[in-house]
Motif scaffolding. Sequence first.
Motif, PDB file in Angstrom:
ATOM      1  N   THR A  48       0.831  -1.212   0.000  1.00 44.71           N
ATOM      2  CA  THR A  48       0.000   0.000   0.000  1.00 44.71           C
ATOM      3  C   THR A  48       0.861   1.255   0.000  1.00 44.71           C
ATOM      4  O   THR A  48       0.590   2.219  -0.727  1.00 44.71           O
ATOM      5  N   HIS A  49       1.903   1.239   0.805  1.00 41.34           N
ATOM      6  CA  HIS A  49       2.825   2.382   0.886  1.00 41.34           C
ATOM      7  C   HIS A  49       3.471   2.641  -0.487  1.00 41.34           C
ATOM      8  O   HIS A  49       3.575   3.797  -0.921  1.00 41.34           O
ATOM      9  N   THR A  50       3.894   1.583  -1.155  1.00 35.22           N
ATOM     10  CA  THR A  50       4.557   1.735  -2.448  1.00 35.22           C
ATOM     11  C   THR A  50       3.611   2.309  -3.492  1.00 35.22           C
ATOM     12  O   THR A  50       4.006   3.140  -4.325  1.00 35.22           O
ATOM     13  N   GLU A  51       2.348   1.885  -3.465  1.00 38.27           N
ATOM     14  CA  GLU A  51       1.365   2.423  -4.408  1.00 38.27           C
ATOM     15  C   GLU A  51       1.125   3.904  -4.173  1.00 38.27           C
ATOM     16  O   GLU A  51       0.941   4.680  -5.115  1.00 38.27           O
ATOM     17  N   MET A  52       1.137   4.323  -2.894  1.00 37.62           N
ATOM     18  CA  MET A  52       0.837   5.712  -2.563  1.00 37.62           C
ATOM     19  C   MET A  52       2.020   6.641  -2.787  1.00 37.62           C
ATOM     20  O   MET A  52       1.862   7.764  -3.293  1.00 37.62           O
ATOM     21  N   PHE A  53       3.230   6.201  -2.427  1.00 35.54           N
ATOM     22  CA  PHE A  53       4.366   7.114  -2.431  1.00 35.54           C
ATOM     23  C   PHE A  53       5.494   6.706  -3.388  1.00 35.54           C
ATOM     24  O   PHE A  53       6.295   7.544  -3.784  1.00 35.54           O
ATOM     25  N   GLY A  54       5.560   5.421  -3.736  1.00 37.56           N
ATOM     26  CA  GLY A  54       6.605   4.961  -4.641  1.00 37.56           C
ATOM     27  C   GLY A  54       7.967   4.915  -3.967  1.00 37.56           C
ATOM     28  O   GLY A  54       8.206   5.601  -2.972  1.00 37.56           O
ATOM     29  N   PRO A  72      13.537   7.225  -6.371  1.00 36.98           N
ATOM     30  CA  PRO A  72      13.780   7.038  -7.812  1.00 36.98           C
ATOM     31  C   PRO A  72      15.181   6.539  -8.155  1.00 36.98           C
ATOM     32  O   PRO A  72      15.363   5.868  -9.176  1.00 36.98           O
ATOM     33  N   GLU A  73      16.178   6.850  -7.347  1.00 37.70           N
ATOM     34  CA  GLU A  73      17.553   6.451  -7.662  1.00 37.70           C
ATOM     35  C   GLU A  73      18.013   5.269  -6.803  1.00 37.70           C
ATOM     36  O   GLU A  73      18.583   4.304  -7.312  1.00 37.70           O
ATOM     37  N   LEU A  74      17.756   5.325  -5.508  1.00 33.30           N
ATOM     38  CA  LEU A  74      18.258   4.298  -4.603  1.00 33.30           C
ATOM     39  C   LEU A  74      17.301   3.122  -4.454  1.00 33.30           C
ATOM     40  O   LEU A  74      17.694   2.061  -3.975  1.00 33.30           O
ATOM     41  N   ASN A  93      11.306  10.295   3.104  1.00 33.47           N
ATOM     42  CA  ASN A  93      10.734  11.372   3.912  1.00 33.47           C
ATOM     43  C   ASN A  93       9.774  12.223   3.061  1.00 33.47           C
ATOM     44  O   ASN A  93       9.503  11.908   1.903  1.00 33.47           O
ATOM     45  N   GLU A  94       9.300  13.329   3.658  1.00 34.34           N
ATOM     46  CA  GLU A  94       8.310  14.167   2.982  1.00 34.34           C
ATOM     47  C   GLU A  94       8.840  14.758   1.688  1.00 34.34           C
ATOM     48  O   GLU A  94       8.071  15.084   0.769  1.00 34.34           O
ATOM     49  N   ARG A  95      10.168  14.920   1.576  1.00 43.23           N
ATOM     50  CA  ARG A  95      10.762  15.490   0.365  1.00 43.23           C
ATOM     51  C   ARG A  95      11.142  14.404  -0.645  1.00 43.23           C
ATOM     52  O   ARG A  95      11.721  14.700  -1.689  1.00 43.23           O
ATOM     53  N   GLY A  96      10.846  13.156  -0.287  1.00 42.83           N
ATOM     54  CA  GLY A  96      11.171  12.060  -1.189  1.00 42.83           C
ATOM     55  C   GLY A  96      12.592  11.567  -1.061  1.00 42.83           C
ATOM     56  O   GLY A  96      13.041  10.734  -1.850  1.00 42.83           O
ATOM     57  N   GLY A  97      13.326  12.062  -0.053  1.00 36.11           N
ATOM     58  CA  GLY A  97      14.704  11.640   0.150  1.00 36.11           C
ATOM     59  C   GLY A  97      14.816  10.568   1.214  1.00 36.11           C
ATOM     60  O   GLY A  97      13.821  10.149   1.822  1.00 36.11           O
ATOM     61  N   PRO A  98      16.028  10.088   1.469  1.00 33.69           N
ATOM     62  CA  PRO A  98      16.241   9.059   2.500  1.00 33.69           C
ATOM     63  C   PRO A  98      15.817   9.567   3.880  1.00 33.69           C
ATOM     64  O   PRO A  98      15.958  10.757   4.189  1.00 33.69           O
TER      65      PRO A  98
END
Length: 371
Positions: free
Chosen positions: A252-258, A261-263, A269-274
């Motif tokens: 479910t988490h992967t469908e919502m946030f993915g 993109p690189e790692l 986190n909220e910014r899409g980073g580690p």
Amino acid sequence: MASIDRWKEGYRARWRAPDGKSRSKVFARKVDAKAFLATVEHTKQTGNYVDPAAGRVPFREYAEEWRLAQPHRHGTGVAVEQHLRLHVYPIIGARPIAAIRPSEVQALVRSLSESLSPSTVAVVYGRVVAVFRSAVRDRVIGWSPCVDIRLPSANAASAVSDVLTTKQIFALADAVPKRYRAVILAGAGLGLRPGELFGLTLDRVEFLKRRVRVEQQLVRLRGTGVVVGPLKTPSSYRTVPLPEHVARAIATHTEMFGPHPELGLVFTNERGGPIQQYPFSAMFANALRRAELPDWATPHDLRHFYASMLIRSGASVKAVQVRLGHSSAKTTLDVYGHLFPDEEDRTRRALEEAFEDHEDEPPDDAASDGK
């Protein structure tokens, strides 16, 4: 060839070192110069010669050469550098390495004990021991001052005293922002260390085989930031079962946030980073307050919950050790030993079950006749 001559107000002992270079040292008395030269000749013949000048190098200078020569993994290398720089060098870093006495090492340990946990003191002291051991091998010093050093007891500090309940785990998952709900459930359902959890990539989550491969972690490198690195010890590399509820949460988490993109990181986190441990721990503490949960809990308590569930299910010490990635069963027992049933409980339960089974059997005819 060794010799002694008058030198200003004393006597100068001169000798040739194994490397062929001439060395000298001045003594107030001639008898002391003779005794010193006799010792020098003996150490040369036995292969234990130590150049007196070599020991004048400051501890920090030699320790840095030692540190940079070690084949440390990224995480270990960072920890070694920080331990020496923050805790050791301020106290004995400027001292000539050959002049450091056992009493100074004991004073260092006492000073560390005032601000660090017993287990961390033991780790930092281990770095110091390694430096002095290397200096002895390099003939920089004749012997190590790390002799009969008393360390603080780590038993009371290392044992887990409180464990979150299943109800509290789900209350916490409901209290964190939706982006982190799966992090809480995965931490409690997989038993990973925070760095291992934050470094989990989607390709290591095997949904069909219902397992997760633990093969890397997020580490912070000085001057570089957060990167994906190897695990700390060989025993940390492991495969853990993937419970159904954790699999659903990750899907479910992967469908919502993915993933990243690189790692390819599952959690970001909220910014899409580690995810970094400090901002996460602050968010974790805020969620505890919102859910009115105990304030002693930290992200590491998700791992403690996992261990307690394994123990409650009857898993052996060895099984818990392997699932948690501990290097030895002793580590597992030091932290969770009090959660395992003691031998009295095991013996009592085994005998009660045996007698209960016997009571259900009909009496023997011969025995009932008194024969």
